[in-house]
Design an enzyme around this catalytic site. Structure first.
Site, PDB file in Angstrom:
ATOM      1  N   ASP A  68     -35.003 125.892  25.053  1.00  0.00           N
ATOM      2  CA  ASP A  68     -35.062 127.350  25.196  1.00  0.00           C
ATOM      3  C   ASP A  68     -36.496 127.815  24.943  1.00  0.00           C
ATOM      4  OD1 ASP A  68     -35.121 126.901  22.434  1.00  0.00           O
ATOM      5  OD2 ASP A  68     -32.947 127.184  22.311  1.00  0.00           O
ATOM      6  N   ASP A  70     -38.772 130.566  23.032  1.00  0.00           N
ATOM      7  CA  ASP A  70     -38.822 131.621  22.009  1.00  0.00           C
ATOM      8  C   ASP A  70     -40.162 132.331  22.100  1.00  0.00           C
ATOM      9  OD1 ASP A  70     -36.323 130.950  21.041  1.00  0.00           O
ATOM     10  OD2 ASP A  70     -37.115 129.474  19.643  1.00  0.00           O
ATOM     11  N   ASP A 159     -41.542 125.224   9.894  1.00  0.00           N
ATOM     12  CA  ASP A 159     -41.299 124.014   9.108  1.00  0.00           C
ATOM     13  C   ASP A 159     -42.358 122.920   9.253  1.00  0.00           C
ATOM     14  OD1 ASP A 159     -40.401 123.655  11.695  1.00  0.00           O
ATOM     15  OD2 ASP A 159     -38.374 123.046  11.166  1.00  0.00           O
TER      16      ASP A 159
HETATM   17  P1  ATP Z   1     -35.040 122.298  19.533  1.00  0.00           P
HETATM   18  O1  ATP Z   1     -35.844 121.999  20.742  1.00  0.00           O
HETATM   19  O2  ATP Z   1     -34.220 121.154  19.091  1.00  0.00           O
HETATM   20  O3  ATP Z   1     -34.282 123.611  19.606  1.00  0.00           O
HETATM   21  P2  ATP Z   1     -36.820 123.768  17.879  1.00  0.00           P
HETATM   22  O4  ATP Z   1     -38.145 123.353  17.296  1.00  0.00           O
HETATM   23  O5  ATP Z   1     -36.863 124.817  18.923  1.00  0.00           O
HETATM   24  O6  ATP Z   1     -36.118 122.461  18.366  1.00  0.00           O
HETATM   25  P3  ATP Z   1     -35.032 125.473  16.446  1.00  0.00           P
HETATM   26  O7  ATP Z   1     -34.005 125.094  15.445  1.00  0.00           O
HETATM   27  O8  ATP Z   1     -34.593 126.025  17.746  1.00  0.00           O
HETATM   28  O9  ATP Z   1     -35.932 124.185  16.660  1.00  0.00           O
HETATM   29  O10 ATP Z   1     -36.015 126.487  15.715  1.00  0.00           O
HETATM   30  C1  ATP Z   1     -37.048 127.170  16.422  1.00  0.00           C
HETATM   31  C2  ATP Z   1     -38.319 127.212  15.582  1.00  0.00           C
HETATM   32  O11 ATP Z   1     -38.066 127.967  14.388  1.00  0.00           O
HETATM   33  C3  ATP Z   1     -38.823 125.851  15.113  1.00  0.00           C
HETATM   34  O12 ATP Z   1     -39.642 125.249  16.079  1.00  0.00           O
HETATM   35  C4  ATP Z   1     -39.569 126.210  13.860  1.00  0.00           C
HETATM   36  O13 ATP Z   1     -40.855 126.674  14.160  1.00  0.00           O
HETATM   37  C5  ATP Z   1     -38.759 127.379  13.288  1.00  0.00           C
HETATM   38  N1  ATP Z   1     -37.759 126.947  12.299  1.00  0.00           N
HETATM   39  C6  ATP Z   1     -36.460 126.627  12.532  1.00  0.00           C
HETATM   40  N2  ATP Z   1     -35.825 126.283  11.406  1.00  0.00           N
HETATM   41  C7  ATP Z   1     -36.732 126.407  10.408  1.00  0.00           C
HETATM   42  C8  ATP Z   1     -36.686 126.204   9.012  1.00  0.00           C
HETATM   43  N3  ATP Z   1     -35.581 125.789   8.402  1.00  0.00           N
HETATM   44  N4  ATP Z   1     -37.815 126.437   8.305  1.00  0.00           N
HETATM   45  C9  ATP Z   1     -38.947 126.862   8.915  1.00  0.00           C
HETATM   46  N5  ATP Z   1     -39.049 127.060  10.229  1.00  0.00           N
HETATM   47  C10 ATP Z   1     -37.973 126.838  10.982  1.00  0.00           C
HETATM   48 MG    MG Z   2     -35.054 125.673  19.830  1.00  0.00          MG
END
Ligand code: ATP
Ligand code: MG
Length: 459
Positions: A68, A70, A159
């Protein structure tokens, strides 16, 4: 785990932000989808800063297709709502904008402040009228983190360094606030700031480290890995609903086999699933067995037929539950009763850390309850079995276990042929060549009920 040393940039230190101009990075607008691009441009046209942020920037740089897109901006939720007719504001604690396009939702968030200070006092000093920007409880866990901030603060509260990159639509540059590009090159998972502080603030991040290491095939930085191993038991402090969501992602994204190895090595498996851990201690190739069942799930994901949550739980817990049920059965309890009792004990234990829906527990129980009937050869009353709830997942579990244990199961082949035949029959393409066992049964049973409606769905 590989050892890697690089000076760590503590949060709060002056960060050297790198801006990588368009010619020096590989992200092209062609990789972005139309809705995301349209949103970024609309925000920019209204005079706001608009960045793609988080996992999608990481994935675009790695040449992977993002799940997705963001977006972060300095527009407030109210301003975003005025700009987009397809906008709904969600979230009580921190308002986010969801932009509804025909086939997807794009999330737009206002830049948020970092949780860098230990007690929020510096922020209070700067803004005497406002409440502290974040609050931690006595264990150091963040319980509030909901105030607008700068793009840099927004990056610092994320994170891992690889998840804190931004793509700026104004000049198509990539902005690296935390050294994420170097870590991407070195294929390293590294928290932003002090790993102990960051994992204490939010223990779910330990699981996320494992997810990213497994799905991207990256190493976890050595100090971070040591801290995860020391802190694994604190995972129980995480909110059960969030933990459940993250656990689904751990096992359903196509890297469950690798995830399992890392969970075991880190001690997180013991903390999360004591039942499974106790059983694994029995040795005799049990870990290898679970690894194989999970790799089966991974293959399903890669083939585009992702498993249901019930089947995922069966691959993880089925062998231990069946073993325990057999032990109780040998002590004189009817098998199904023993199996149900084992499932109940497992659920009770899981509920201490995870909130998982009852429906999912029922699915797991149904899948395992059907196994004795499915393993019978020749099968009895197959027509009625296929109508049982979770039959398709139960049949998959039969196949998973036969492959994982290297068993030659006549019943498995029989069911494969039976299902294949039924599907062809029901689509009226051809009359199937029924397997020998099925023909024999057909002759004996003169009065058959009409063929049940079944689907070839793998779930
Ligand atoms: P995926 O491609 O698997 O969705 P993602 O990196 O986009 O991985 P998400 O869970 O969708 O992960 O979260 C989006 C963003 O929000 C992450 O890339 C990170 O920057 C931030 N984020 C998510 N969870 C946390 C957390 N627990 N603590 C700090 N930042 C977080
Ligand atoms: Mg994501």
């Amino acid at each position: 785990m590989a050892m890697h040393f690089r000076p760590r940039c503590a949060m709060g230190d002056a960060m050297i932000t790198k801006i990588i101009p368009r010619p020096e990075h590989a992200i092209s607008r062609k990789q972005l989808n139309r809705s995301a691009l349209q949103t970024l441009y609309r925000l920019q046209d209204h005079g706001f800063t608009a960045y793609l942020v988080g996992g999608c920037v990481r994935d675009l740089i790695l040449g992977r297709i993002p799940k997705d897109f963001d977006i972060c901006t300095n527009a407030t939720p109210g301003q975003i709502k005025k700009m987009f007719r397809n906008c709904r504001l969600v979230g009580r604690r921190f308002r986010l904008a969801h932009l509804h396009f025909r086939d997807e939702i794009i999330e737009v968030a206002t830049f948020r402040a970092t949780a860098a200070n230990d007690d929020g006092s510096a922020d209070e000093a700067n803004r005497p009228d406002s409440p502290p920007r974040h609050l931690k409880n006595e264990d150091g866990m963040i319980i509030r983190d909901n105030i607008f901030g700068t793009p840099e603060e927004d990056a610092l509260r994320r994170d891992f360094t690889i998840n804190a990159l931004a793509y700026n639509i104004a000049d198509y540059s990539v902005i690296d606030f935390t050294g994420g590009l170097t870590d991407l090159e070195q294929r390293l998972i590294r928290p932003i700031g002090d790993p102990l502080v960051r994992f204490t603030e939010d223990p779910v991040r330990m699981i996320r480290a494992i997810r990213f290491a497994a799905t991207l095939d990256f190493a976890i930085e050595q100090e971070t890995w040591n801290i995860i191993r020391n802190q694994a038991s604190t995972i129980k402090r995480a909110a059960p609903a969030r933990l459940y969501e993250e656990i689904l992602k751990l096992f359903l994204l196509g890297s469950a086999g690798r995830v399992f190895v890392l969970l075991e090595e880190s001690g997180l498996l013991k903390a999360l699933f004591p039942w499974l851990n106790r059983w694994l201690q029995g040795g005799g190739g049990r870990s290898e067995l679970i690894n194989k069942t999970l790799q089966w799930l991974d293959n399903m994901v890669h083939e585009g037929t992702p498993p249901s949550v019930g089947l995922m739980l069966a691959a993880l817990f089925g062998p231990s539950l069946e073993d325990q049920a057999l032990v109780r059965h040998r002590a004189g309890i009817p098998y199904q009763q023993a199996l149900h009792a084992c499932c109940s004990s497992l659920y009770e234990e899981l509920r201490e850390t995870l909130s998982f829906p009852a429906k999912v527990g029922n699915q797991l129980r149904n899948i395992l309850s059907l196994q004795p009937s499915l393993r019978k050869f020749p099968p009895r009353r197959p027509g009625s079995l296929v109508n049982r709830q979770d039959f398709a997942a139960a049949r998959n579990y039969l196949r998973i276990m036969a492959d994982a244990k290297g068993e030659t199961l006549p019943a498995r082949d029989w069911w494969d042929a039976y299902i294949e035949g039924r599907v062809i029959e029901s689509s009226a393409e051809a009359v199937p060549a029924a397997p020998a066992a099925k023909r024999a049964r057909k002759k004996r049973r003169r009065r058959r009920s009409p063929p049940p409606k079944i689907s070839n769905q793998l779930l």
